[in-house]
Design a protein around this motif. Structure first.
Motif, PDB file in Angstrom:
ATOM      1  N   GLY A 462       0.801  -1.234   0.000  1.00  9.77           N
ATOM      2  CA  GLY A 462       0.000   0.000   0.000  1.00  9.77           C
ATOM      3  C   GLY A 462       0.826   1.274   0.000  1.00  9.77           C
ATOM      4  O   GLY A 462       2.030   1.269   0.251  1.00  9.77           O
ATOM      5  N   LEU A 463       0.146   2.364  -0.266  1.00 12.70           N
ATOM      6  CA  LEU A 463       0.767   3.688  -0.200  1.00 12.70           C
ATOM      7  C   LEU A 463       0.844   4.154   1.252  1.00 12.70           C
ATOM      8  O   LEU A 463       0.048   3.742   2.093  1.00 12.70           O
ATOM      9  N   ASN A 464       1.764   5.043   1.516  1.00 10.42           N
ATOM     10  CA  ASN A 464       1.708   5.778   2.775  1.00 10.42           C
ATOM     11  C   ASN A 464       0.575   6.787   2.670  1.00 10.42           C
ATOM     12  O   ASN A 464       0.284   7.293   1.588  1.00 10.42           O
ATOM     13  N   PRO A 502       4.984   4.205   9.217  1.00  5.35           N
ATOM     14  CA  PRO A 502       5.412   3.777   7.874  1.00  5.35           C
ATOM     15  C   PRO A 502       6.292   2.525   7.902  1.00  5.35           C
ATOM     16  O   PRO A 502       6.364   1.804   6.907  1.00  5.35           O
ATOM     17  N   GLU A 579       5.310   0.901 -10.134  1.00  2.30           N
ATOM     18  CA  GLU A 579       6.349   0.123  -9.449  1.00  2.30           C
ATOM     19  C   GLU A 579       6.739  -1.138 -10.202  1.00  2.30           C
ATOM     20  O   GLU A 579       7.857  -1.623 -10.057  1.00  2.30           O
TER      21      GLU A 579
HETATM   22  C1  LIG Z   1       6.396   4.729   3.031  1.00  6.72           C
HETATM   23  O1  LIG Z   1       7.319   5.378   3.859  1.00  6.72           O
HETATM   24  C2  LIG Z   1       8.404   4.569   4.259  1.00  6.72           C
HETATM   25  C3  LIG Z   1       9.225   5.340   5.268  1.00  6.72           C
HETATM   26  O2  LIG Z   1       9.531   6.600   4.760  1.00  6.72           O
HETATM   27  C4  LIG Z   1       9.216   4.180   3.030  1.00  6.72           C
HETATM   28  O3  LIG Z   1      10.237   3.323   3.401  1.00  6.72           O
HETATM   29  C5  LIG Z   1       8.292   3.458   2.072  1.00  6.72           C
HETATM   30  O4  LIG Z   1       8.975   3.176   0.870  1.00  6.72           O
HETATM   31  C6  LIG Z   1       7.094   4.300   1.740  1.00  6.72           C
HETATM   32  N1  LIG Z   1       6.182   3.519   0.944  1.00  6.72           N
HETATM   33  C7  LIG Z   1       5.717   3.932  -0.235  1.00  6.72           C
HETATM   34  C8  LIG Z   1       4.820   3.007  -0.968  1.00  6.72           C
HETATM   35  O5  LIG Z   1       6.013   5.006  -0.716  1.00  6.72           O
END
Ligand SMILES: *[C@@H]1O[C@H](CO)[C@@H](O)[C@H](O)[C@H]1NC(C)=O
Ligand SMILES: *[C@@H]1O[C@H](CO)[C@@H](O)[C@H](O)[C@H]1NC(C)=O
Ligand SMILES: *[C@@H]1O[C@H](CO)[C@@H](O)[C@H](O)[C@H]1NC(C)=O
Ligand SMILES: *[C@@H]1O[C@H](CO)[C@@H](O)[C@H](O)[C@H]1NC(C)=O
Ligand SMILES: *[C@@H]1O[C@H](CO)[C@@H](O)[C@H](O)[C@H]1NC(C)=O
Length: 687
Positions: A462-464, A502, A579
């Motif tokens: 998922g996305l953040n 996260p 991605e």
């Molecule tokens: C979400 O945030 C984390 C910590 O910054 C990072 O490692 C991760 O890649 C991020 N995920 C996405 C899908 O962007």
């Protein structure tokens, strides 16, 4: 008339007259003419709707609920002026419009409703929609001639009456088709079938795209112009138990605002054009409660119902007892949620991201000659799997990311994809035409299954995201984090136990996660959001263990739709495209207009009644920022969590670019024929 009668007769006559007075009133009652009718003229529905004057208290109630609910919508300030490439598409000052509407006078309550609902629709955000079931789709207004945009052998695009128009209309509108047959002029009378496939030269005397673009201005739902244009045309969708035909905004409208259309058409096999006038006809909506006059129309359809407003989930006086799960009324938004129905238990357990639309989901059938057949065993509901006759292309037709039962849906994804592989599929088409989302974690699970376990899919795909941290949202978080009795069953969205950092570490029960909001300036306006949250769709607690290896090479996967793939569908498509290098195809878009393969990303959506439940359960309904209860039969949707971008993680994914790799032209042979479309994609894009 009673003047010349004798006095004793006058007494009797007066009594009769008194009893008859309601009758006379009813003759003047503009809703009587449409009461008890299935099909009526749009102008008669309008006469009923416009007979209601604006009531000042109702109007201010609606505006206050909407305004205060928007404080929980993540995107208000972003939507004031979206970044490129959507700057021309999204630039709505919704709070400014609410203030303007508050002062404006309207000839009728319908005019007020149209101004409010269109102002909210100008956000072009299908998560943030205002619906009032008193008007929206209480009657749905139709034409028997849905349109499509086709490309000929020379590459020229033209609007056509859909080749399947008569088949669809004569089946769905069997009890009304004669009215349209009789409306055709001269020798065309009774020849409606001969219009199917005709080229449309003019709509109301102008180039058809004048009408397409006028609709795109008011249709809402999607940021991109191309996607809103596509909504004018007919399309298809896999529904729970059938393949459905979507008539499109030309042939199906939620308000009775159009009486007729003048079409100049060139029928196939003819060299001279015909000009015809077709009346729109309004059919009573499937959820509209029968009525006999204006008073009963209002009473039955226009006041708040069970589910319009929230409840205290733990109220001891609630009809069901407290010891089981907190019980909630059915969400009033459900009919307008453009995704398959979800059981109440799963709606409570799993976060959802799904579009709202002022036309409820409906079930016009895709004609049998066009509907795909022989899905492989294991297909269920909105998830249907097919193998093409090339023996190597598997297809997942996925009309929605919601289903009655979450576990069944994710098990179906696994069994279906494995079933395709067992039948020899080495490449995959995922058709998400008109998929308006649903379970967030089901979208990420599908991604995980296709690509296997890798950094982009494990521990979750998922996305953040972030939630908005207005003062009342902060108080909700604070109340729950500091009082273990506030939400013992972890029911509330603001309960920290639902959320993750996260790095996918769970929040502690006493973590006041909105306590230190992240302040931002968005379009020059002060705003505040939560710290960054993981989507939390961790593979580990899923009831089944997915295979570690990829089921398909993501470069041999094509995602296809009409651009109208939103919410959880957008989360799936965007993460796959950005991605994993998966190709994206939009079918039938206008040449020269950038086609987006997904839109209205959001992150997690909800609506006023759910926010109201949070507020009532946390005992904060008396707070001055708490929206009052809706008095009307209304719904206000919101984006509750907003996903951050993949390419630019500092900004929302919502307004980042999602250009389709291919805009696949449709022809008379392929339009609304899913199998023909899949075969063409297999031949041209996966060969
Ligand atoms: C979400 O945030 C984390 C910590 O910054 C990072 O490692 C991760 O890649 C991020 N995920 C996405 C899908 O962007
Ligand atoms: C709407 O809410 C804002 C706060 O978000 C407030 O400043 C404004 O006065 C309200 N406007 C109306 C029309 O109620
Ligand atoms: C499907 O697309 C049509 C336009 O083709 C649009 O009007 C409708 O809202 C969409 N339906 C769903 C369920 O997304
Ligand atoms: C904690 O929550 C319970 C349930 O809502 C409420 O009855 C109680 O008053 C709250 N306690 C405090 C200290 O706010
Ligand atoms: C995850 O991030 C949070 C917040 O930054 C931190 O407190 C926690 O220790 C981290 N957990 C792990 C396992 O690294």
């Amino acid at each position: 008339m009673a003047r010349r009668l004798s006095s004793s007769f006058v007494v009797a006559a007066l009594a009769v007259f008194a009893a008859a007075e309601p009758l006379e009133n009813r003759a003047r009652d503009s809703c009587v003419a449409i009461a008890g009718q299935k099909w009526v003229a749009p102008k008669d529905v309008r006469a009923c709707y416009t007979s209601f004057q604006v009531q000042a208290d109702i109007k201010s109630n609606i505006l206050e609920v909407v305004n205060k609910t928007l404080a929980f919508h993540t995107s208000v300030n972003y939507e004031f002026r979206a970044p490129a490439p959507f700057t021309n598409d999204v630039h709505e000052d919704v709070l400014g419009d609410l203030a303007r509407i508050g002062y404006q006078h309207y000839p009728s309550d319908l005019d007020f409703h149209i101004d409010l609902s269109r102002s909210v629709k100008r956000l072009n955000d299908g998560h943030c929609v205002y619906i009032n079931s008193c008007y929206d789709s209480a009657f749905i207004t139709y034409l028997p001639t849905p349109l499509v945009l086709l490309t000929d052998a020379q590459g020229r695009q033209n609007v056509h009456i859909a080749p399947e128009a008569f088949t669809v209309a004569s089946t769905e509108f069997a009890d009304q088709i004669q009215v349209w047959q009789d409306a055709l002029p001269g020798l065309l009378k009774g020849q409606l079938a001969s219009l199917s496939g005709a080229k449309v030269l003019l709509i109301n005397g102008a180039d058809p795209f004048v009408a397409v673009n006028a609709n795109a201005q008011i249709a809402g739902s999607f940021q991109a112009l191309g996607t809103r244009q596509n909504g004018f045309f007919a399309s298809y969708q896999r529904a729970t138990s059938s393949w459905n035909y979507v008539l499109g905004n030309f042939a199906q409208q939620s308000l009775p605002l159009t009486d007729s259309v003048v079409l100049t058409i060139l029928r196939s096999g003819h060299i001279l054009p015909d000009t015809i006038i077709l009346p729109y006809r309004s059919r009573i909506g499937s959820a509209t409660v029968p009525f006999t006059d204006s008073a009963s129309f209002r009473q039955n359809n226009c006041v708040a119902i069970d589910g319009t407003n929230g409840v205290n989930a733990y109220a001891s006086d609630s009809s069901t007892s407290r010891q089981s799960e907190p019980s909630l009324p059915p969400p009033a938004a459900q009919p307008f949620r453009q995704s398959a129905p979800i059981s109440r238990a799963d709606a409570r357990k799993y976060a959802v991201n799904a579009l709202l639309d002022s036309i409820p989901l409906h079930d016009v059938a895709l004609p049998p000659a066009l509907a795909p057949t022989n899905p492989i065993s294991g297909s269920t509901g909105v998830s249907q799997f097919y193998i093409l006759d090339d023996g190597k292309t598997g297809v997942l037709a996925l009309g929605s990311f919601s289903a009655p039962d979450f576990n069944t849906m994710i098990q179906t994804f696994l069994a279906g994809l494995q079933g395709l592989k067992a039948k020899g599929a080495t490449q995959l088409i995922v058709d998400v035409t008109n998929n308006s989302g649903g379970f967030i974690c089901a979208a990420h699970w599908l991604h995980r299954l296709i690509v296997g376990s890798k950094s982009t899919s494990f521990p979750q795909a998922g996305l953040n995201t972030t939630a908005r941290a207005g003062p009342l949202a902060q108080l909700l978080s604070h109340t729950i984090a500091t009082n273990a009795s506030a939400d013992p069953d972890r029911f509330l969205l603001y309960n920290p136990l639902h959320w993750f950092f996260p790095n996918n570490t769970e929040f502690a029960a006493d973590f006041d996660w909105l306590g230190e909001p992240v302040r931002k300036v968005v379009n020059g306006r002060q705003d505040a959001f939560s710290l960054t949250l993981s989507d939390g769709c961790l593979v580990e607690p899923f009831p089944i263990t997915p295979p570690a290896e990829a089921l398909f090479d993501s470069h041999k996967v094509v995602i296809v739709n009409n651009g109208r793939c939103a919410s959880s569908c957008a989360l799936f498509s965007i993460t796959m495209a950005k991605e994993e290098g998966t190709k994206t195809v939009v079918i039938g878009g206008k040449q020269g207009v950038q086609q987006q393969y997904a839109g209205t990303v959001g992150g997690q959506s909800t609506d006023f009644s759910r926010i109201d439940t949070e507020i009532k359960t946390a005992l904060l309904k008396d707070h001055p920022l708490a929206p009052p209860d809706f008095k009307t039969n209304s719904v206000q949707g919101i984006t509750w969590r907003l996903g951050y971008g993949i390419q630019d993680p500092t900004q929302p994914e919502e307004w980042q670019n999602h250009p389709a790799d291919v805009n696949l032209p449709l022809t008379l042979e392929t339009v609304n024929n899913p199998v023909a479309i899949w075969k063409q994609i297999a031949k041209t894009l996966l060969a």
